[in-house]
Design a protein around this motif. Structure first.
Motif, PDB file in Angstrom:
ATOM      1  N   GLU A 163       0.831  -1.208   0.000  1.00 16.26           N
ATOM      2  CA  GLU A 163       0.000   0.000   0.000  1.00 16.26           C
ATOM      3  C   GLU A 163       0.867   1.260   0.000  1.00 16.26           C
ATOM      4  O   GLU A 163       0.521   2.262  -0.630  1.00 16.26           O
ATOM      5  CB  GLU A 163      -0.933  -0.012   1.206  1.00 16.26           C
ATOM      6  CG  GLU A 163      -2.039  -1.054   1.125  1.00 16.26           C
ATOM      7  CD  GLU A 163      -2.871  -1.114   2.387  1.00 16.26           C
ATOM      8  OE1 GLU A 163      -3.954  -0.502   2.427  1.00 16.26           O
ATOM      9  OE2 GLU A 163      -2.435  -1.773   3.346  1.00 16.26           O
ATOM     10  N   VAL A 164       1.993   1.205   0.699  1.00 19.57           N
ATOM     11  CA  VAL A 164       2.893   2.355   0.715  1.00 19.57           C
ATOM     12  C   VAL A 164       3.549   2.522  -0.649  1.00 19.57           C
ATOM     13  O   VAL A 164       3.711   3.644  -1.146  1.00 19.57           O
ATOM     14  CB  VAL A 164       3.954   2.202   1.827  1.00 19.57           C
ATOM     15  CG1 VAL A 164       4.881   3.421   1.855  1.00 19.57           C
ATOM     16  CG2 VAL A 164       3.278   2.052   3.191  1.00 19.57           C
ATOM     17  N   ASN A 167       1.141   4.108  -2.935  1.00 19.76           N
ATOM     18  CA  ASN A 167       0.941   5.515  -2.602  1.00 19.76           C
ATOM     19  C   ASN A 167       2.002   6.416  -3.221  1.00 19.76           C
ATOM     20  O   ASN A 167       1.783   7.622  -3.383  1.00 19.76           O
ATOM     21  CB  ASN A 167       0.930   5.690  -1.082  1.00 19.76           C
ATOM     22  CG  ASN A 167       0.549   7.092  -0.646  1.00 19.76           C
ATOM     23  OD1 ASN A 167      -0.574   7.545  -0.875  1.00 19.76           O
ATOM     24  ND2 ASN A 167       1.494   7.789  -0.028  1.00 19.76           N
ATOM     25  N   GLN A 171       0.271   9.663  -4.171  1.00 23.60           N
ATOM     26  CA  GLN A 171       0.453  10.580  -3.044  1.00 23.60           C
ATOM     27  C   GLN A 171      -0.882  10.955  -2.392  1.00 23.60           C
ATOM     28  O   GLN A 171      -1.108  12.101  -1.997  1.00 23.60           O
ATOM     29  CB  GLN A 171       1.191  11.841  -3.493  1.00 23.60           C
ATOM     30  CG  GLN A 171       2.603  11.599  -3.996  1.00 23.60           C
ATOM     31  CD  GLN A 171       3.560  11.192  -2.886  1.00 23.60           C
ATOM     32  OE1 GLN A 171       3.683  11.853  -1.885  1.00 23.60           O
ATOM     33  NE2 GLN A 171       4.251  10.073  -3.098  1.00 23.60           N
ATOM     34  N   ALA A 172      -1.758   9.967  -2.277  1.00 23.24           N
ATOM     35  CA  ALA A 172      -3.052  10.212  -1.648  1.00 23.24           C
ATOM     36  C   ALA A 172      -2.929  10.362  -0.140  1.00 23.24           C
ATOM     37  O   ALA A 172      -3.782  10.980   0.502  1.00 23.24           O
ATOM     38  CB  ALA A 172      -4.018   9.076  -1.977  1.00 23.24           C
ATOM     39  N   ARG A 173      -1.872   9.792   0.401  1.00 26.16           N
ATOM     40  CA  ARG A 173      -1.642   9.865   1.846  1.00 26.16           C
ATOM     41  C   ARG A 173      -0.278  10.484   2.115  1.00 26.16           C
ATOM     42  O   ARG A 173       0.690  10.187   1.411  1.00 26.16           O
ATOM     43  CB  ARG A 173      -1.698   8.470   2.474  1.00 26.16           C
ATOM     44  CG  ARG A 173      -3.064   7.800   2.428  1.00 26.16           C
ATOM     45  CD  ARG A 173      -3.012   6.447   3.106  1.00 26.16           C
ATOM     46  NE  ARG A 173      -4.323   5.861   3.306  1.00 26.16           N
ATOM     47  CZ  ARG A 173      -4.560   4.754   3.998  1.00 26.16           C
ATOM     48  NH1 ARG A 173      -3.546   4.110   4.568  1.00 26.16           N
ATOM     49  NH2 ARG A 173      -5.783   4.286   4.132  1.00 26.16           N
ATOM     50  N   GLN A 235      -5.867  10.430   6.371  1.00 28.12           N
ATOM     51  CA  GLN A 235      -5.158  10.086   5.135  1.00 28.12           C
ATOM     52  C   GLN A 235      -3.649   9.984   5.353  1.00 28.12           C
ATOM     53  O   GLN A 235      -2.903   9.846   4.392  1.00 28.12           O
ATOM     54  CB  GLN A 235      -5.457  11.127   4.061  1.00 28.12           C
ATOM     55  CG  GLN A 235      -6.918  11.143   3.636  1.00 28.12           C
ATOM     56  CD  GLN A 235      -7.191  12.143   2.529  1.00 28.12           C
ATOM     57  OE1 GLN A 235      -6.448  13.104   2.347  1.00 28.12           O
ATOM     58  NE2 GLN A 235      -8.259  11.926   1.792  1.00 28.12           N
ATOM     59  N   TYR A 264       2.373   2.128   9.425  1.00 29.35           N
ATOM     60  CA  TYR A 264       3.059   1.199   8.529  1.00 29.35           C
ATOM     61  C   TYR A 264       4.015   0.397   9.415  1.00 29.35           C
ATOM     62  O   TYR A 264       5.105   0.855   9.738  1.00 29.35           O
ATOM     63  CB  TYR A 264       3.816   1.952   7.429  1.00 29.35           C
ATOM     64  CG  TYR A 264       4.775   1.111   6.623  1.00 29.35           C
ATOM     65  CD1 TYR A 264       4.551  -0.251   6.383  1.00 29.35           C
ATOM     66  CD2 TYR A 264       5.934   1.667   6.087  1.00 29.35           C
ATOM     67  CE1 TYR A 264       5.443  -1.026   5.664  1.00 29.35           C
ATOM     68  CE2 TYR A 264       6.832   0.910   5.360  1.00 29.35           C
ATOM     69  CZ  TYR A 264       6.585  -0.432   5.147  1.00 29.35           C
ATOM     70  OH  TYR A 264       7.477  -1.194   4.439  1.00 29.35           O
TER      71      TYR A 264
END
Length: 284
Positions: A163-164, A167, A171-173, A235, A264
Motif C-alpha cells: 500500500e505504501v 501511494n 500521493q493520496a496519503r 489520510q 506502517y
C-alpha cells in the motif's frame, strides 16, 4: 477510563487496583537486554515486564520467507495469549510506561487498540515523572491471576508495504517519518543497512511531541504543530525505523484530537530490505 495519557499521581492511586495492569516497556534498540535488566533492578509496584522484541513484536520473516522489518506486528492470537498471561481482561485498565518519554510504551498503547481494547494509557513522563512525585521503585514481581481479554473490532489502522508502494504514484496519503532528522536524511544510520527515507515522506521526530519536562505537549500545541504536516489525519501514514516510535506520533495525534492515521508496521527496516524500492536522501 484512561485512553491516551495518565499522570504519575493518578497512576499511584491505582497500583494496587486489581482491575489495573501496569506494564514496563523499557527497551534499548542497541542493547536488547537493557529493558529486562532495568526492570529487575526496580520497577513500579505490581508492574510486569513487556518485551518489545519478544512480547510486542512477531517473527521478522513471514511464512513466505520475506523480511517484515525489525519489529513486525505479533500474531493477534499470540498477543491475546500474552495479555491474558499478564492478567488483562476486557474490563482491565492497562498502563504502559518506559524511561524514554513513551518511546516504547506507545507501541503497547497502539497494539492494545489494534485488538480493540480502548482502556490503555501511557504514563506521561515515564519513570522520571513517577520518581519526581516521590513514588518508589520496587524489586518484587507480583503474581497475577490469568486474564480473559478477547479480541474486539480494531480501533486502529495499519497499511502494508504494498500500500505504501502504491501511494508513491498517487500521493493520496502523507507519509510521516518519526526518526531523528539525521537518520531521515540518510546520515549516521547505525540501525538499518541502508540510510534514507521513503520518497515523499515528511519528517516529524517523535521527541518533538514532548515538552522540556519529558511529558507530552498539550493538545492545543500538538494540534497546531501537526496540522500543517497533512490536510487530513485519516489520510496520513505514520512510520519510523521499525514501527515502534511511529506509535508515539500516533499517540500524539490522538492527544491532539487528530485520530485516524495509519501505522506502517514494517517501516524503514522493511522498506530498505528490498533494493527495488526507491530511497530518498537529504532534507526532502
Amino acid at each position: 477510563m484512561y485512553t491516551t495519557l495518565i499522570s504519575a499521581t493518578d497512576l499511584a492511586a491505582h497500583v494496587t487496583d486489581s482491575q489495573w495492569v501496569i506494564l514496563d516497556c523499557r527497551h534499548d534498540l542497541l542493547n536488547p537486554d537493557a529493558g529486562s535488566k532495568a526492570f529487575a533492578a526496580g520497577h513500579i509496584q505490581n508492574a510486569r515486564f513487556a518485551s518489545i522484541d519478544n512480547d510486542l513484536s512477531g517473527a521478522k520473516t513471514g511464512p513466505d520467507g520475506i523480511f517484515r522489518g525489525r519489529h513486525p506486528l505479533p500474531e493477534r492470537a499470540a498477543l491475546i495469549e500474552t495479555l491474558r498471561s499478564w492478567g488483562v481482561s476486557d474490563d482491565t485498565q492497562v498502563v504502559g510506561y518506559d524511561a524514554h518519554g513513551g518511546m516504547y510504551a506507545a507501541r503497547l498503547w497502539w497494539l492494545l487498540r489494534w485488538i480493540g481494547h480502548p482502556a490503555v494509557a501511557v504514563l506521561d513522563g515515564g519513570l522520571a515523572a513517577w520518581q519526581a512525585v516521590g513514588e518508589p521503585l520496587v524489586l518484587p514481581v507480583a503474581p497475577s491471576a490469568r486474564g480473559t481479554i478477547t479480541e474486539r473490532p480494531s480501533l486502529t489502522q495499519a497499511v502494508s508495504v504494498n500500500e505504501v508502494v502504491a501511494n508513491l504514484a498517487i500521493q493520496a496519503r502523507t507519509v510521516v517519518d518519526a526518526r531523528a532528522a539525521d537518520r531521515y536524511r540518510g546520515e549516521n544510520e547505525i540501525v538499518d543497512p541502508v540510510g534514507g527515507h521513503i520518497p515523499g515522506a515528511r519528517n516529524r521526530f517523535f521527541k518533538d511531541n514532548l515538552a522540556a519536562d519529558g511529558r507530552f505537549k498539550d493538545a492545543t500545541q500538538l494540534k497546531a504543530e501537526w496540522t500543517p504536516l497533512f490536510a487530513s489525519a485519516p489520510q496520513a501514514i505514520m512510520q519510523c525505523g521499525s514501527g515502534v516510535t511511529a506509535c508515539h506520533n500516533l499517540l500524539a495525534l490522538e492527544v491532539a484530537g487528530l485520530p485516524g492515521a495509519a501505522l506502517y508496521p514494517g517501516s524503514w527496516s522493511e522498506w530498505c530490505a528490498d533494493a527495488a524500492r526507491p530511497v530518498a536522501t537529504g532534507a526532502g
